[in-house]
Design a protein around this motif. Structure first.
Motif, PDB file in Angstrom:
ATOM      1  N   ALA A  26      -5.506   0.950  -5.745  1.00  0.00           N
ATOM      2  CA  ALA A  26      -4.146   0.467  -5.531  1.00  0.00           C
ATOM      3  C   ALA A  26      -3.941  -0.915  -6.135  1.00  0.00           C
ATOM      4  O   ALA A  26      -2.852  -1.234  -6.626  1.00  0.00           O
TER       5      ALA A  26
ATOM      6  N   GLU B 137     -10.329   3.444  -2.762  1.00  0.00           N
ATOM      7  CA  GLU B 137      -8.883   3.663  -2.683  1.00  0.00           C
ATOM      8  C   GLU B 137      -8.105   2.360  -2.761  1.00  0.00           C
ATOM      9  O   GLU B 137      -7.072   2.272  -3.440  1.00  0.00           O
TER      10      GLU B 137
ATOM     11  N   SER C 250      -7.572   3.188 -11.800  1.00  0.00           N
ATOM     12  CA  SER C 250      -7.669   3.870 -10.511  1.00  0.00           C
ATOM     13  C   SER C 250      -8.709   4.986 -10.514  1.00  0.00           C
ATOM     14  O   SER C 250      -9.482   5.127  -9.552  1.00  0.00           O
TER      15      SER C 250
ATOM     16  N   VAL D 247      -5.078  12.372   5.582  1.00  0.00           N
ATOM     17  CA  VAL D 247      -4.086  11.468   4.989  1.00  0.00           C
ATOM     18  C   VAL D 247      -2.724  11.710   5.603  1.00  0.00           C
ATOM     19  O   VAL D 247      -1.962  10.784   5.897  1.00  0.00           O
TER      20      VAL D 247
ATOM     21  N   ARG E 271     -12.062   4.759  -8.095  1.00  0.00           N
ATOM     22  CA  ARG E 271     -12.221   5.803  -7.079  1.00  0.00           C
ATOM     23  C   ARG E 271     -13.561   6.526  -7.270  1.00  0.00           C
ATOM     24  O   ARG E 271     -14.214   6.904  -6.295  1.00  0.00           O
TER      25      ARG E 271
ATOM     26  N   ALA F 123       0.771   9.182   8.543  1.00  0.00           N
ATOM     27  CA  ALA F 123       2.196   8.931   8.361  1.00  0.00           C
ATOM     28  C   ALA F 123       2.903   8.644   9.675  1.00  0.00           C
ATOM     29  O   ALA F 123       3.864   7.873   9.726  1.00  0.00           O
TER      30      ALA F 123
ATOM     31  N   GLY G 276     -10.828   7.592   3.069  1.00  0.00           N
ATOM     32  CA  GLY G 276      -9.584   7.716   2.313  1.00  0.00           C
ATOM     33  C   GLY G 276      -8.363   7.647   3.210  1.00  0.00           C
ATOM     34  O   GLY G 276      -7.357   7.008   2.877  1.00  0.00           O
ATOM     35  N   ALA G 277      -8.439   8.296   4.372  1.00  0.00           N
ATOM     36  CA  ALA G 277      -7.325   8.262   5.318  1.00  0.00           C
ATOM     37  C   ALA G 277      -7.119   6.864   5.894  1.00  0.00           C
ATOM     38  O   ALA G 277      -5.987   6.403   6.071  1.00  0.00           O
TER      39      ALA G 277
ATOM     40  N   GLN H 163      -5.338   4.769   3.297  1.00  0.00           N
ATOM     41  CA  GLN H 163      -3.905   5.061   3.213  1.00  0.00           C
ATOM     42  C   GLN H 163      -3.147   4.411   4.367  1.00  0.00           C
ATOM     43  O   GLN H 163      -2.033   3.888   4.180  1.00  0.00           O
TER      44      GLN H 163
ATOM     45  N   MET I 227      -2.912   0.632   3.696  1.00  0.00           N
ATOM     46  CA  MET I 227      -1.990   0.255   2.622  1.00  0.00           C
ATOM     47  C   MET I 227      -0.528   0.401   3.023  1.00  0.00           C
ATOM     48  O   MET I 227       0.362  -0.084   2.332  1.00  0.00           O
ATOM     49  N   ALA I 228      -0.285   1.054   4.162  1.00  0.00           N
ATOM     50  CA  ALA I 228       1.078   1.163   4.686  1.00  0.00           C
ATOM     51  C   ALA I 228       1.466  -0.020   5.564  1.00  0.00           C
ATOM     52  O   ALA I 228       2.620  -0.119   5.991  1.00  0.00           O
TER      53      ALA I 228
END
Length: 268
Positions: free
Chosen positions: A181, A177, A187, A7, A191, A11, A220-221, A224, A227-228
Motif C-alpha cells: 500500500a 500488504e 506491490s 478480508v 507482497r 468491513a 492479510g486480513a 486490511q 489500513m482502514a
C-alpha cells in the motif's frame, strides 16, 4: 474461513487503537513501541475467524506432516539461510527484507514513521495470532520431533509453544500488504516477500503448512483492517515521504543476488 472471507470480515468492524502482545523473541521489539492500530474487539473478531487446525489423524494433518518432512532437504541450503534471516521480524531490522523487492534500501534510522507503522502492524498481527492459538494446542514440527533442526536457536520451552496459526507468517504477510500500500508500484514484489517470510517458517521447521497458510491469511486480513483506520492514513502520508527520500538516494543492497539465488530453489 479462507483469506477472502477474512478480508470481508473486517468491513463491518469498528477500528480504533489499542495495545497488543508479542509472540516470541523473533517478533518482539524491545524498545518502547506504540500500541497497535486496532481495537481489542477487532483483533478478537479476526482471530475467531481463523479456521480450526487440522483434526488429529485427518488427511489434512497427514499432508501437513508429509510436506513438512520433505522440507528437511533444504537444511543448510541458501533457502535455509534466507529462512534464518527471515526469522528476524523486529521492524527496524525486518525492513531490510524488502530492500531487493523495492529496488532500493530504506535505512530504518531515516524512516522513523515507517518503522513505527510496522511496529504497530506487528503488535496487531501477532496479537491476533496469539488469540487464535489459544483456542487449541498444536505442537510445532520441532516440538513433535525434538531432534529436528530449526534455522534459529530455539529453547525447549519455545519448541513446546503452539504452532497454529503461525504468528510470524501473520506478521510477514501483514508487512507485505502494508508495504504494498505504501509503495504501490512495487506491490507485487513486496507482497511476494511477505509470502516468502511465511514460507520460511515451514523451512525452519517451526510451523506446518496449514499453520502458515492460516497465519498468512490472518495477517492479510489484519492489514486490511489496519489500513482502514484514520490513524494509519495519517501515518502513511509521512511514511511515503520517507520512502520517497530513500528512493531518491537510490541505495541498493549487496544481498540481492544471494536472495535471488535462494528464492530460485524449489520447495521439495
Amino acid at each position: 474461513m479462507k483469506a477472502a472471507a477474512l478480508v470481508a470480515l473486517v468491513a463491518g468492524l469498528v477500528l480504533v487503537s489499542t495495545g497488543a502482545s508479542a509472540e516470541a523473541r523473533s517478533v518482539q521489539d524491545t524498545t518502547a513501541a506504540p500500541s497497535g492500530y486496532l481495537a481489542h474487539e477487532t483483533v478478537i473478531a479476526l482471530a475467531t475467524a481463523v479456521p480450526a487446525l487440522p483434526a488429529p489423524g485427518s488427511a489434512a494433518e497427514l499432508a501437513d506432516r508429509t510436506a513438512s518432512a520433505r522440507l528437511t532437504a533444504l537444511e543448510d541450503t541458501d533457502r535455509w539461510l534466507l529462512a534464518t534471516r527471515h526469522a528476524e521480524l523486529r521492524p527496524a531490522l525486518a525492513l531490510t527484507h524488502f530492500d531487493c523487492a523495492l529496488g532500493f534500501r530504506i535505512e530504518a534510522a531515516e524512516a522513523p514513521r515507517l518503522v513505527s507503522i510496522l511496529t504497530r502492524v506487528l503488535n496487531d498481527a501477532n496479537e491476533a495470532a496469539e488469540l487464535a492459538k489459544a483456542r487449541a494446542m498444536r505442537a510445532r514440527p520441532v516440538g513433535d520431533d525434538p531432534e529436528r533442526r530449526s534455522c534459529q536457536v530455539v529453547t525447549a520451552a519455545q519448541r513446546a509453544t503452539p504452532s497454529h496459526p503461525s504468528g510470524s507468517a501473520s506478521v510477514g504477510a501483514a508487512y507485505g500488504e502494508v508495504m504494498a500500500a505504501l509503495v504501490p508500484d512495487r506491490s507485487n514484489e513486496v507482497r511476494e516477500i511477505g509470502r516468502q517470510i511465511a514460507i520460511s517458517r515451514m523451512v525452519c521447521g517451526m510451523h506446518y503448512p496449514s499453520d502458515v497458510t492460516d497465519g498468512a491469511a490472518l495477517g492479510g486480513a489484519v492489514a486490511q483492517a489496519i489500513m482502514a483506520t484514520p490513524a494509519f492514513g495519517a501515518d502513511a502520508a509521512a511514511a511515503r515521504a520517507e520512502i520517497a527520500v530513500a528512493r531518491t538516494a537510490a541505495r541498493t543492497s549487496p544481498a540481492c543476488a544471494a536472495e535471488r539465488s535462494a528464492l530460485a530453489i524449489a520447495l521439495p
